[in-house]
Write an enzyme that holds these catalytic residues in place. Structure first.
Site, PDB file in Angstrom:
ATOM      1  N   LYS A   4      30.993  52.776  48.600  1.00 48.08           N
ATOM      2  CA  LYS A   4      31.855  51.967  47.732  1.00 48.08           C
ATOM      3  C   LYS A   4      32.613  52.916  46.800  1.00 48.08           C
ATOM      4  CE  LYS A   4      31.559  48.870  43.656  1.00 48.08           C
ATOM      5  NZ  LYS A   4      30.725  47.942  42.852  1.00 48.08           N
ATOM      6  N   ASP A  29      36.297  49.604  37.713  1.00 49.49           N
ATOM      7  CA  ASP A  29      35.950  48.197  37.882  1.00 49.49           C
ATOM      8  C   ASP A  29      36.049  47.476  36.540  1.00 49.49           C
ATOM      9  OD1 ASP A  29      34.999  45.742  38.624  1.00 49.49           O
ATOM     10  OD2 ASP A  29      32.905  46.389  38.899  1.00 49.49           O
ATOM     11  N   LYS A  61      35.179  41.985  32.661  1.00 47.81           N
ATOM     12  CA  LYS A  61      33.934  42.395  32.016  1.00 47.81           C
ATOM     13  C   LYS A  61      34.120  42.450  30.503  1.00 47.81           C
ATOM     14  CE  LYS A  61      32.248  45.502  35.686  1.00 47.81           C
ATOM     15  NZ  LYS A  61      30.981  44.824  35.975  1.00 47.81           N
ATOM     16  N   ASP A 106      32.129  53.724  39.202  1.00 45.10           N
ATOM     17  CA  ASP A 106      31.897  52.691  40.217  1.00 45.10           C
ATOM     18  C   ASP A 106      32.334  53.130  41.620  1.00 45.10           C
ATOM     19  OD1 ASP A 106      30.707  50.241  40.659  1.00 45.10           O
ATOM     20  OD2 ASP A 106      32.579  49.113  40.464  1.00 45.10           O
ATOM     21  N   ASP A 140      34.428  39.983  39.962  1.00 49.89           N
ATOM     22  CA  ASP A 140      33.645  41.159  39.571  1.00 49.89           C
ATOM     23  C   ASP A 140      32.593  41.529  40.624  1.00 49.89           C
ATOM     24  OD1 ASP A 140      32.900  43.285  38.022  1.00 49.89           O
ATOM     25  OD2 ASP A 140      31.795  42.101  36.532  1.00 49.89           O
ATOM     26  N   GLU A 158      33.023  42.713  43.478  1.00 50.70           N
ATOM     27  CA  GLU A 158      34.067  43.254  44.360  1.00 50.70           C
ATOM     28  C   GLU A 158      33.552  44.291  45.346  1.00 50.70           C
ATOM     29  OE1 GLU A 158      33.326  44.480  41.513  1.00 50.70           O
ATOM     30  OE2 GLU A 158      33.327  46.616  41.955  1.00 50.70           O
ATOM     31  N   ARG A 212      30.968  44.432  47.270  1.00 57.00           N
ATOM     32  CA  ARG A 212      30.539  43.883  48.560  1.00 57.00           C
ATOM     33  C   ARG A 212      31.730  43.489  49.420  1.00 57.00           C
ATOM     34  NH1 ARG A 212      27.078  39.410  45.427  1.00 57.00           N
ATOM     35  NH2 ARG A 212      27.112  41.142  43.931  1.00 57.00           N
TER      36      ARG A 212
HETATM   37  N1  BES Z   1      30.089  47.778  39.537  1.00 51.90           N
HETATM   38  C1  BES Z   1      29.332  46.635  39.168  1.00 51.90           C
HETATM   39  C2  BES Z   1      27.829  46.892  39.111  1.00 51.90           C
HETATM   40  C3  BES Z   1      27.364  47.888  38.087  1.00 51.90           C
HETATM   41  C4  BES Z   1      26.868  47.468  36.871  1.00 51.90           C
HETATM   42  C5  BES Z   1      27.354  49.234  38.381  1.00 51.90           C
HETATM   43  C6  BES Z   1      26.409  48.374  35.945  1.00 51.90           C
HETATM   44  C7  BES Z   1      26.883  50.153  37.454  1.00 51.90           C
HETATM   45  C8  BES Z   1      26.414  49.721  36.231  1.00 51.90           C
HETATM   46  C9  BES Z   1      29.595  45.511  40.163  1.00 51.90           C
HETATM   47  O1  BES Z   1      30.847  45.502  40.746  1.00 51.90           O
HETATM   48  C10 BES Z   1      29.440  44.235  39.430  1.00 51.90           C
HETATM   49  O2  BES Z   1      30.229  43.997  38.551  1.00 51.90           O
HETATM   50  N2  BES Z   1      28.446  43.439  39.781  1.00 51.90           N
HETATM   51  C11 BES Z   1      28.208  42.184  39.143  1.00 51.90           C
HETATM   52  C12 BES Z   1      27.941  41.160  40.211  1.00 51.90           C
HETATM   53  C13 BES Z   1      27.934  39.748  39.700  1.00 51.90           C
HETATM   54  C14 BES Z   1      29.324  39.351  39.240  1.00 51.90           C
HETATM   55  C15 BES Z   1      27.467  38.854  40.814  1.00 51.90           C
HETATM   56  C16 BES Z   1      27.006  42.359  38.233  1.00 51.90           C
HETATM   57  O3  BES Z   1      26.080  43.087  38.599  1.00 51.90           O
HETATM   58  O4  BES Z   1      27.025  41.795  37.160  1.00 51.90           O
HETATM   59 ZN    ZN Z   2      31.825  47.305  40.880  1.00 53.78          ZN
HETATM   60 MN    MN Z   3      32.267  44.463  39.564  1.00 56.84          MN
END
Ligand code: BES
Ligand code: ZN
Ligand code: MN
Length: 488
Positions: A253, A258, A265, A276, A335, A337, A339
Protein backbone atom coordinates in the site's frame (compact mmCIF):
# COMPACT_ATOMS: atom_id res chain seq x y z
CA UNK A 1 19.44 8.43 0.64
CA UNK A 2 21.01 8.22 4.06
CA UNK A 3 24.32 6.46 3.48
CA UNK A 4 25.01 3.50 5.71
CA UNK A 5 28.40 3.14 7.38
CA UNK A 6 30.94 1.29 5.25
CA UNK A 7 32.86 -0.62 7.92
CA UNK A 8 36.53 -1.42 7.34
CA UNK A 9 37.62 -4.86 8.44
CA UNK A 10 41.28 -4.57 9.36
CA UNK A 11 44.09 -6.92 10.20
CA UNK A 12 44.96 -7.65 13.77
CA UNK A 13 47.62 -5.16 14.91
CA UNK A 14 47.80 -4.31 18.58
CA UNK A 15 50.13 -1.41 17.84
CA UNK A 16 47.34 0.62 16.25
CA UNK A 17 45.45 0.83 19.52
CA UNK A 18 47.53 3.45 21.30
CA UNK A 19 47.22 6.09 18.57
CA UNK A 20 43.56 5.65 17.58
CA UNK A 21 41.74 8.95 18.14
CA UNK A 22 38.05 7.99 18.21
CA UNK A 23 36.27 5.62 20.58
CA UNK A 24 37.80 2.20 21.16
CA UNK A 25 35.34 -0.62 21.74
CA UNK A 26 36.43 -3.54 23.92
CA UNK A 27 34.30 -6.62 24.53
CA UNK A 28 34.30 -8.18 27.96
CA UNK A 29 32.27 -11.20 29.08
CA UNK A 30 30.63 -11.58 32.46
CA UNK A 31 33.68 -13.43 33.83
CA UNK A 32 35.45 -10.04 33.43
CA UNK A 33 38.58 -11.57 31.89
CA UNK A 34 40.32 -9.37 29.35
CA UNK A 35 41.34 -10.73 25.94
CA UNK A 36 44.66 -9.65 24.40
CA UNK A 37 43.09 -6.42 23.16
CA UNK A 38 41.61 -5.69 26.54
CA UNK A 39 44.95 -6.40 28.15
CA UNK A 40 46.74 -4.03 25.77
CA UNK A 41 44.15 -1.29 26.36
CA UNK A 42 44.36 -1.89 30.09
CA UNK A 43 48.13 -1.62 30.13
CA UNK A 44 48.06 1.61 28.13
CA UNK A 45 45.41 3.21 30.34
CA UNK A 46 47.24 2.15 33.47
CA UNK A 47 44.65 -0.31 34.77
CA UNK A 48 41.50 1.78 34.37
CA UNK A 49 39.81 -0.94 32.32
CA UNK A 50 40.39 -3.78 34.76
CA UNK A 51 39.36 -1.49 37.60
CA UNK A 52 36.01 -0.96 35.87
CA UNK A 53 35.32 -4.55 34.82
CA UNK A 54 35.96 -5.84 38.32
CA UNK A 55 33.54 -3.30 39.81
CA UNK A 56 29.92 -3.98 40.77
CA UNK A 57 28.88 -1.44 38.11
CA UNK A 58 30.16 -3.79 35.40
CA UNK A 59 28.49 -6.73 37.12
CA UNK A 60 25.16 -4.90 36.86
CA UNK A 61 25.43 -4.36 33.09
CA UNK A 62 23.14 -6.67 31.16
CA UNK A 63 24.28 -8.58 28.05
CA UNK A 64 25.03 -6.19 25.21
CA UNK A 65 24.99 -3.06 27.38
CA UNK A 66 27.83 -0.58 27.12
CA UNK A 67 29.66 1.70 29.51
CA UNK A 68 31.77 4.63 28.37
CA UNK A 69 35.10 5.36 30.08
CA UNK A 70 35.80 8.93 28.97
CA UNK A 71 39.17 10.59 28.39
CA UNK A 72 41.34 7.63 29.36
CA UNK A 73 44.96 8.43 30.26
CA UNK A 74 47.72 6.80 28.21
CA UNK A 75 45.66 6.49 25.02
CA UNK A 76 44.94 8.88 22.16
CA UNK A 77 41.36 7.63 22.16
CA UNK A 78 38.64 10.00 23.27
CA UNK A 79 36.89 7.19 25.16
CA UNK A 80 36.79 3.46 25.71
CA UNK A 81 33.41 1.84 25.18
CA UNK A 82 33.21 -1.31 27.27
CA UNK A 83 30.61 -3.64 25.76
CA UNK A 84 29.46 -6.59 27.86
CA UNK A 85 29.48 -9.50 25.44
CA UNK A 86 30.70 -13.07 25.44
CA UNK A 87 33.05 -14.42 22.81
CA UNK A 88 30.28 -16.59 21.29
CA UNK A 89 27.07 -14.59 21.69
CA UNK A 90 23.75 -15.51 20.09
CA UNK A 91 23.03 -13.76 16.79
CA UNK A 92 20.41 -11.37 18.16
CA UNK A 93 22.46 -10.63 21.28
CA UNK A 94 25.40 -9.71 19.07
CA UNK A 95 23.23 -7.40 16.95
CA UNK A 96 21.73 -5.72 20.01
CA UNK A 97 25.22 -5.18 21.41
CA UNK A 98 26.11 -3.53 18.09
CA UNK A 99 23.11 -1.22 18.35
CA UNK A 100 24.19 -0.20 21.87
CA UNK A 101 27.67 0.55 20.56
CA UNK A 102 26.17 2.74 17.81
CA UNK A 103 24.38 4.78 20.48
CA UNK A 104 27.53 5.09 22.60
CA UNK A 105 29.57 6.28 19.59
CA UNK A 106 28.35 9.83 20.08
CA UNK A 107 29.46 10.92 16.59
CA UNK A 108 33.04 9.70 17.02
CA UNK A 109 34.84 7.23 14.81
CA UNK A 110 34.90 3.74 16.25
CA UNK A 111 37.43 0.98 16.37
CA UNK A 112 35.88 -2.31 17.39
CA UNK A 113 38.43 -4.67 18.90
CA UNK A 114 36.43 -7.74 17.96
CA UNK A 115 39.35 -10.19 17.86
CA UNK A 116 38.04 -13.72 17.89
CA UNK A 117 34.39 -12.91 18.59
CA UNK A 118 32.40 -15.50 16.61
CA UNK A 119 29.64 -12.99 15.82
CA UNK A 120 31.76 -10.04 14.75
CA UNK A 121 29.79 -9.52 11.50
CA UNK A 122 26.51 -9.51 13.44
CA UNK A 123 27.85 -6.96 15.92
CA UNK A 124 28.86 -4.70 13.04
CA UNK A 125 25.43 -5.23 11.43
CA UNK A 126 23.81 -4.00 14.65
CA UNK A 127 26.04 -0.91 14.67
CA UNK A 128 25.17 -0.06 11.06
CA UNK A 129 21.41 -0.69 11.33
CA UNK A 130 21.17 1.58 14.39
CA UNK A 131 23.40 4.31 13.01
CA UNK A 132 20.67 5.93 10.92
CA UNK A 133 19.29 9.41 10.99
CA UNK A 134 16.87 11.18 8.70
CA UNK A 135 18.59 14.54 8.51
CA UNK A 136 18.34 15.59 4.88
CA UNK A 137 15.96 18.45 5.72
CA UNK A 138 18.05 19.87 8.56
CA UNK A 139 20.16 22.80 7.48
CA UNK A 140 22.30 22.61 10.63
CA UNK A 141 22.80 20.11 13.41
CA UNK A 142 23.52 17.27 11.05
CA UNK A 143 25.10 14.33 12.87
CA UNK A 144 28.46 13.48 11.35
CA UNK A 145 29.10 10.44 9.22
CA UNK A 146 31.46 8.22 11.21
CA UNK A 147 34.12 5.71 10.27
CA UNK A 148 34.02 2.27 11.78
CA UNK A 149 37.07 -0.01 11.74
CA UNK A 150 36.81 -3.55 12.96
CA UNK A 151 40.01 -5.25 14.09
CA UNK A 152 39.25 -8.90 13.84
CA UNK A 153 40.93 -12.24 13.17
CA UNK A 154 40.39 -13.57 9.63
CA UNK A 155 39.19 -10.11 8.70
CA UNK A 156 38.63 -11.06 5.06
CA UNK A 157 36.24 -13.86 6.02
CA UNK A 158 34.32 -11.56 8.34
CA UNK A 159 34.17 -8.93 5.61
CA UNK A 160 32.71 -11.49 3.19
CA UNK A 161 30.20 -12.55 5.83
CA UNK A 162 29.20 -8.91 6.22
CA UNK A 163 28.49 -8.34 2.49
CA UNK A 164 24.91 -9.71 2.64
CA UNK A 165 24.22 -7.64 5.73
CA UNK A 166 25.45 -4.51 3.95
CA UNK A 167 22.80 -5.18 1.29
CA UNK A 168 20.17 -5.52 4.01
CA UNK A 169 21.30 -2.33 5.71
CA UNK A 170 21.01 -0.43 2.42
CA UNK A 171 17.59 -1.90 1.70
CA UNK A 172 16.41 -1.04 5.21
CA UNK A 173 17.68 2.55 4.92
CA UNK A 174 15.93 2.90 1.56
CA UNK A 175 12.67 1.88 3.26
CA UNK A 176 13.22 4.22 6.20
CA UNK A 177 14.04 7.19 3.95
CA UNK A 178 10.89 6.62 1.89
CA UNK A 179 8.70 6.34 4.98
CA UNK A 180 10.21 9.35 6.75
CA UNK A 181 9.99 11.59 3.71
CA UNK A 182 7.14 14.14 3.91
CA UNK A 183 4.32 14.03 1.36
CA UNK A 184 5.15 17.34 -0.35
CA UNK A 185 8.43 15.77 -1.40
CA UNK A 186 7.54 12.11 -1.77
CA UNK A 187 4.68 12.59 -4.21
CA UNK A 188 3.47 9.64 -6.26
CA UNK A 189 5.72 10.80 -9.12
CA UNK A 190 8.78 11.19 -6.92
CA UNK A 191 8.13 7.77 -5.37
CA UNK A 192 7.93 6.17 -8.82
CA UNK A 193 11.17 7.94 -9.83
CA UNK A 194 12.99 6.58 -6.78
CA UNK A 195 11.81 3.08 -7.69
CA UNK A 196 12.85 3.53 -11.33
CA UNK A 197 16.39 4.14 -10.03
CA UNK A 198 16.47 0.46 -8.97
CA UNK A 199 16.99 -0.29 -12.67
CA UNK A 200 20.67 0.54 -12.11
CA UNK A 201 20.88 -2.52 -9.86
CA UNK A 202 19.33 -4.83 -12.45
CA UNK A 203 15.71 -4.66 -11.27
CA UNK A 204 13.17 -4.45 -14.12
CA UNK A 205 10.88 -1.54 -13.27
CA UNK A 206 7.75 -0.43 -15.08
CA UNK A 207 5.19 2.22 -14.22
CA UNK A 208 1.49 1.97 -15.05
CA UNK A 209 -0.17 5.36 -15.38
CA UNK A 210 -3.83 6.26 -14.75
CA UNK A 211 -4.81 5.61 -18.38
CA UNK A 212 -3.20 2.15 -18.25
CA UNK A 213 -5.01 1.30 -15.06
CA UNK A 214 -8.32 2.62 -16.38
CA UNK A 215 -7.96 0.24 -19.34
CA UNK A 216 -7.42 -2.62 -16.90
CA UNK A 217 -10.55 -1.60 -14.98
CA UNK A 218 -8.73 -0.68 -11.76
CA UNK A 219 -11.41 1.72 -10.56
CA UNK A 220 -11.09 0.81 -6.88
CA UNK A 221 -7.52 2.16 -6.87
CA UNK A 222 -8.28 5.07 -9.20
CA UNK A 223 -11.22 6.22 -7.09
CA UNK A 224 -8.92 6.80 -4.10
CA UNK A 225 -6.56 9.07 -6.04
CA UNK A 226 -9.13 11.05 -7.97
CA UNK A 227 -9.19 13.96 -5.52
CA UNK A 228 -5.44 14.51 -5.73
CA UNK A 229 -3.31 16.66 -8.02
CA UNK A 230 -0.73 13.85 -7.98
CA UNK A 231 -1.41 11.14 -10.55
CA UNK A 232 -2.05 7.62 -9.27
CA UNK A 233 0.51 5.06 -10.35
CA UNK A 234 1.27 1.39 -10.02
CA UNK A 235 4.93 0.43 -10.09
CA UNK A 236 6.05 -3.12 -10.82
CA UNK A 237 9.57 -4.20 -9.85
CA UNK A 238 10.88 -7.58 -11.01
CA UNK A 239 13.98 -9.29 -9.70
CA UNK A 240 14.68 -12.42 -11.72
CA UNK A 241 17.60 -14.03 -9.93
CA UNK A 242 16.15 -17.53 -10.01
CA UNK A 243 15.37 -20.03 -12.77
CA UNK A 244 12.25 -20.43 -14.84
CA UNK A 245 9.88 -20.76 -11.89
CA UNK A 246 6.96 -18.40 -11.27
CA UNK A 247 7.80 -15.49 -8.97
CA UNK A 248 6.76 -14.80 -5.41
CA UNK A 249 4.77 -11.55 -5.20
CA UNK A 250 5.09 -8.72 -2.67
CA UNK A 251 2.38 -6.06 -2.77
CA UNK A 252 2.47 -2.74 -0.91
CA UNK A 253 0.00 0.00 0.00
CA UNK A 254 1.54 3.29 -1.09
CA UNK A 255 -0.78 6.06 0.07
CA UNK A 256 1.70 8.94 0.03
CA UNK A 257 -0.65 10.93 2.25
CA UNK A 258 -3.94 9.89 3.83
CA UNK A 259 -6.15 12.82 4.84
CA UNK A 260 -9.07 10.41 4.98
CA UNK A 261 -10.56 12.08 1.90
CA UNK A 262 -14.13 13.38 2.24
CA UNK A 263 -14.42 11.25 5.42
CA UNK A 264 -11.65 13.52 6.66
CA UNK A 265 -9.47 12.65 9.65
CA UNK A 266 -9.21 14.90 12.73
CA UNK A 267 -6.32 17.41 12.61
CA UNK A 268 -4.45 16.03 15.64
CA UNK A 269 -1.87 13.54 14.47
CA UNK A 270 -2.80 13.78 10.80
CA UNK A 271 0.83 14.60 10.03
CA UNK A 272 1.67 10.98 10.81
CA UNK A 273 -0.11 9.95 7.64
CA UNK A 274 3.03 10.70 5.65
CA UNK A 275 3.93 7.12 6.58
CA UNK A 276 0.83 5.63 4.96
CA UNK A 277 3.00 4.41 2.09
CA UNK A 278 4.86 2.17 4.55
CA UNK A 279 3.83 -1.09 2.88
CA UNK A 280 5.15 0.13 -0.46
CA UNK A 281 8.30 1.36 1.28
CA UNK A 282 9.00 -2.09 2.69
CA UNK A 283 8.41 -3.77 -0.67
CA UNK A 284 10.87 -1.29 -2.23
CA UNK A 285 13.50 -2.01 0.44
CA UNK A 286 13.20 -5.77 -0.01
CA UNK A 287 13.55 -5.46 -3.80
CA UNK A 288 16.64 -3.30 -3.36
CA UNK A 289 18.13 -5.80 -0.91
CA UNK A 290 17.49 -8.76 -3.24
CA UNK A 291 19.17 -6.93 -6.10
CA UNK A 292 22.18 -5.82 -4.04
CA UNK A 293 22.85 -9.31 -2.75
CA UNK A 294 21.99 -10.87 -6.12
CA UNK A 295 19.42 -13.22 -4.60
CA UNK A 296 18.82 -16.45 -6.52
CA UNK A 297 15.06 -16.04 -6.49
CA UNK A 298 12.30 -14.62 -8.68
CA UNK A 299 10.34 -11.96 -6.86
CA UNK A 300 7.93 -9.36 -8.17
CA UNK A 301 7.13 -6.29 -6.09
CA UNK A 302 4.05 -4.23 -6.88
CA UNK A 303 3.02 -0.98 -5.24
CA UNK A 304 -0.09 1.14 -5.65
CA UNK A 305 0.85 4.82 -5.30
CA UNK A 306 -1.99 7.27 -4.60
CA UNK A 307 -2.81 10.29 -2.48
CA UNK A 308 -6.10 10.39 -0.56
CA UNK A 309 -7.33 14.01 -0.63
CA UNK A 310 -10.67 15.82 -0.16
CA UNK A 311 -11.55 17.78 -3.30
CA UNK A 312 -14.43 18.61 -5.57
CA UNK A 313 -13.38 15.63 -7.66
CA UNK A 314 -12.81 13.34 -4.70
CA UNK A 315 -14.66 10.09 -4.20
CA UNK A 316 -17.71 10.38 -1.90
CA UNK A 317 -19.05 8.09 0.82
CA UNK A 318 -21.77 6.02 -0.83
CA UNK A 319 -20.00 5.83 -4.19
CA UNK A 320 -19.96 2.41 -5.80
CA UNK A 321 -16.83 1.50 -7.77
CA UNK A 322 -16.00 -1.53 -9.88
CA UNK A 323 -12.72 -3.32 -9.19
CA UNK A 324 -10.45 -4.94 -11.78
CA UNK A 325 -11.74 -8.31 -10.55
CA UNK A 326 -15.25 -7.20 -11.49
CA UNK A 327 -16.65 -7.10 -7.97
CA UNK A 328 -18.40 -3.85 -7.08
CA UNK A 329 -17.49 -2.02 -3.88
CA UNK A 330 -19.63 0.38 -1.86
CA UNK A 331 -17.39 3.06 -0.38
CA UNK A 332 -18.91 3.62 3.06
CA UNK A 333 -15.91 5.55 4.34
CA UNK A 334 -13.34 7.19 2.08
CA UNK A 335 -10.80 6.80 4.89
CA UNK A 336 -10.81 3.02 4.40
CA UNK A 337 -8.81 3.62 1.22
CA UNK A 338 -5.86 1.25 1.58
CA UNK A 339 -7.97 -1.84 0.97
CA UNK A 340 -9.39 -0.24 -2.19
CA UNK A 341 -5.89 0.29 -3.54
CA UNK A 342 -4.74 -3.19 -2.59
CA UNK A 343 -7.82 -4.91 -4.06
CA UNK A 344 -6.77 -3.91 -7.55
CA UNK A 345 -3.01 -4.35 -7.13
CA UNK A 346 -3.49 -7.81 -5.60
CA UNK A 347 -5.78 -8.85 -8.44
CA UNK A 348 -3.40 -7.50 -11.07
CA UNK A 349 -0.47 -9.31 -9.41
CA UNK A 350 -2.23 -12.68 -9.43
CA UNK A 351 -3.63 -12.38 -12.98
CA UNK A 352 -0.42 -11.11 -14.52
CA UNK A 353 2.29 -13.11 -12.75
CA UNK A 354 0.57 -16.30 -11.51
CA UNK A 355 2.81 -16.11 -8.43
CA UNK A 356 3.58 -19.06 -6.13
CA UNK A 357 2.40 -16.93 -3.20
CA UNK A 358 1.50 -13.37 -2.29
CA UNK A 359 2.36 -11.25 0.73
CA UNK A 360 0.90 -7.79 1.02
CA UNK A 361 1.98 -5.11 3.47
CA UNK A 362 -0.08 -2.12 4.50
CA UNK A 363 -0.48 0.49 7.20
CA UNK A 364 -4.09 -0.58 6.98
CA UNK A 365 -5.93 0.00 10.26
CA UNK A 366 -5.72 2.02 13.44
CA UNK A 367 -7.43 -0.95 15.07
CA UNK A 368 -4.31 -3.11 14.79
CA UNK A 369 -2.51 -0.57 17.00
CA UNK A 370 -5.27 -0.93 19.58
CA UNK A 371 -4.89 -4.69 19.42
CA UNK A 372 -1.14 -5.20 19.20
CA UNK A 373 0.43 -1.81 19.97
CA UNK A 374 3.77 -1.04 18.38
CA UNK A 375 5.34 -4.39 19.25
CA UNK A 376 3.82 -6.68 16.63
CA UNK A 377 2.46 -6.45 13.12
CA UNK A 378 -0.85 -8.25 12.52
CA UNK A 379 -0.44 -11.38 10.40
CA UNK A 380 -3.47 -12.72 8.51
CA UNK A 381 -3.17 -15.77 6.30
CA UNK A 382 -5.16 -18.39 4.41
CA UNK A 383 -2.17 -20.78 4.38
CA UNK A 384 -0.73 -22.33 7.55
CA UNK A 385 2.47 -23.48 5.83
CA UNK A 386 3.42 -20.10 4.41
CA UNK A 387 2.32 -18.36 7.60
CA UNK A 388 4.52 -20.58 9.75
CA UNK A 389 7.52 -19.88 7.53
CA UNK A 390 6.93 -16.16 7.75
CA UNK A 391 6.49 -16.19 11.53
CA UNK A 392 9.75 -18.10 11.90
CA UNK A 393 11.60 -15.63 9.67
CA UNK A 394 10.19 -12.70 11.66
CA UNK A 395 11.20 -14.32 14.94
CA UNK A 396 14.72 -15.07 13.74
CA UNK A 397 15.07 -11.45 12.68
CA UNK A 398 13.60 -10.00 15.87
CA UNK A 399 10.66 -8.38 14.07
CA UNK A 400 7.41 -8.67 16.05
CA UNK A 401 4.61 -10.49 14.23
CA UNK A 402 1.43 -12.03 15.64
CA UNK A 403 -1.13 -14.14 13.81
CA UNK A 404 -4.73 -12.94 13.81
CA UNK A 405 -7.85 -14.87 12.80
CA UNK A 406 -9.91 -14.86 9.61
CA UNK A 407 -13.35 -16.43 9.28
CA UNK A 408 -16.75 -16.50 7.61
CA UNK A 409 -18.53 -14.65 10.39
CA UNK A 410 -16.14 -11.70 10.01
CA UNK A 411 -16.54 -11.81 6.24
CA UNK A 412 -20.30 -11.37 6.57
CA UNK A 413 -19.77 -8.01 8.23
CA UNK A 414 -18.66 -6.51 4.92
CA UNK A 415 -21.59 -7.68 2.79
CA UNK A 416 -23.18 -4.63 1.19
CA UNK A 417 -26.84 -3.88 0.54
CA UNK A 418 -26.19 -2.30 -2.84
CA UNK A 419 -22.90 -3.73 -4.10
CA UNK A 420 -20.88 -6.97 -3.75
CA UNK A 421 -18.91 -5.74 -0.77
CA UNK A 422 -18.55 -2.60 1.35
CA UNK A 423 -15.24 -1.09 2.42
CA UNK A 424 -15.88 -1.01 6.17
CA UNK A 425 -17.49 -3.38 8.62
CA UNK A 426 -17.91 -0.97 11.53
CA UNK A 427 -15.79 -0.76 14.67
CA UNK A 428 -15.78 -4.35 15.93
CA UNK A 429 -12.78 -6.38 14.68
CA UNK A 430 -11.76 -3.52 12.39
CA UNK A 431 -8.43 -5.08 11.44
CA UNK A 432 -9.99 -8.45 10.70
CA UNK A 433 -12.79 -7.10 8.50
CA UNK A 434 -10.12 -5.16 6.58
CA UNK A 435 -8.25 -8.44 6.06
CA UNK A 436 -11.48 -10.17 5.00
CA UNK A 437 -11.98 -7.43 2.43
CA UNK A 438 -8.53 -8.13 0.96
CA UNK A 439 -9.19 -11.87 0.96
CA UNK A 440 -12.12 -11.32 -1.39
CA UNK A 441 -9.50 -10.32 -3.94
CA UNK A 442 -7.31 -13.40 -3.39
CA UNK A 443 -7.86 -16.46 -5.57
CA UNK A 444 -9.07 -19.50 -3.58
CA UNK A 445 -5.88 -21.61 -3.77
CA UNK A 446 -3.37 -18.76 -3.62
CA UNK A 447 -1.11 -18.89 -0.53
CA UNK A 448 -1.42 -15.38 0.91
CA UNK A 449 -0.42 -13.29 3.90
CA UNK A 450 -1.64 -9.81 4.77
CA UNK A 451 0.63 -7.88 7.12
CA UNK A 452 -1.02 -4.93 8.86
CA UNK A 453 2.01 -2.79 9.75
CA UNK A 454 0.21 0.36 10.97
CA UNK A 455 1.74 -0.04 14.45
CA UNK A 456 5.27 -1.02 13.51
CA UNK A 457 6.21 0.86 10.34
CA UNK A 458 7.08 4.03 12.25
CA UNK A 459 7.14 4.75 15.95
CA UNK A 460 7.39 7.75 18.27
CA UNK A 461 10.05 6.02 20.35
CA UNK A 462 13.31 4.48 19.27
CA UNK A 463 13.38 0.72 18.79
CA UNK A 464 16.32 -1.68 19.22
CA UNK A 465 17.67 -1.08 15.72
CA UNK A 466 16.25 2.29 14.71
CA UNK A 467 15.88 5.79 16.10
CA UNK A 468 12.33 7.15 16.37
CA UNK A 469 10.51 7.37 13.04
CA UNK A 470 10.52 4.71 10.36
CA UNK A 471 11.83 1.36 11.55
CA UNK A 472 12.16 -0.57 8.31
CA UNK A 473 10.11 -3.35 9.92
CA UNK A 474 9.71 -6.30 7.57
CA UNK A 475 12.71 -5.88 5.30
CA UNK A 476 14.80 -8.36 7.29
CA UNK A 477 11.99 -10.89 7.83
CA UNK A 478 10.91 -10.91 4.18
CA UNK A 479 14.46 -11.15 2.92
CA UNK A 480 15.02 -14.09 5.22
CA UNK A 481 11.75 -15.75 4.18
CA UNK A 482 12.95 -15.58 0.58
CA UNK A 483 16.51 -16.67 1.41
CA UNK A 484 15.37 -19.65 3.49
CA UNK A 485 12.52 -20.89 1.27
CA UNK A 486 12.72 -19.59 -2.27
CA UNK A 487 16.40 -19.52 -3.14
CA UNK A 488 18.25 -22.21 -5.02
N1 BES B 1 -3.92 4.72 7.08
C1 BES B 1 -4.99 4.44 7.97
C2 BES B 1 -4.62 3.49 9.10
C3 BES B 1 -3.57 3.98 10.06
C4 BES B 1 -3.93 4.53 11.27
C5 BES B 1 -2.23 3.81 9.78
C6 BES B 1 -2.98 4.95 12.17
C7 BES B 1 -1.27 4.22 10.69
C8 BES B 1 -1.64 4.80 11.88
C9 BES B 1 -6.15 3.83 7.18
O1 BES B 1 -6.26 4.24 5.87
C10 BES B 1 -7.39 4.22 7.88
O2 BES B 1 -7.68 5.39 7.90
N2 BES B 1 -8.12 3.26 8.43
C11 BES B 1 -9.34 3.52 9.12
C12 BES B 1 -10.35 2.51 8.67
C13 BES B 1 -11.75 2.82 9.12
C14 BES B 1 -12.25 4.08 8.42
C15 BES B 1 -12.62 1.64 8.78
C16 BES B 1 -9.06 3.40 10.61
O3 BES B 1 -8.26 2.54 11.00
O4 BES B 1 -9.60 4.18 11.35
ZN1 ZN C 1 -4.54 4.87 4.93
MN1 MN D 1 -7.39 6.02 5.68
Amino acid sequence: MTDPIQPQFIEHNLNEIADFKGRLVVFVGKAATLDRYGRRVNRLCKGALSKYVTSSAFEKLTKGQCHVLSSPVGLSAQAIIVCKAERRPKVLQARRAGAEIAKAANDSNLMLLAGTNSRSAEIVYGVCLRRYSFNRHKTSDKPAGIKVSVMVMKHEEVEAEYANKAALTEGTFFTRDLINEPANILTTTEFADRLLALKDLGVEVSVLEEADMAKLGMHALLGVGQGSESPSKMVVMRWNGGGKEAPFALVGKGVVFDTGGISIKPAAGMEDMTMDMGGAGVVAGVMKTLALRKAKANVVGLVGLVENMPDAKAQRPGDIVKSMKGDTIEVINTDAEGRLVLADVLWYAQKTYKPTGVINLATLTGAIIIGLGHENAGVFSNDDGLCKKFLKAAKDEDEGAWRMPLGKAYDKLIDSDFADVKNTGGRPAGSITAAQFLQRFIEPEMPWIHLDIAGVAATKKETDFAPKGASGWGVRALDRLIADNYEA
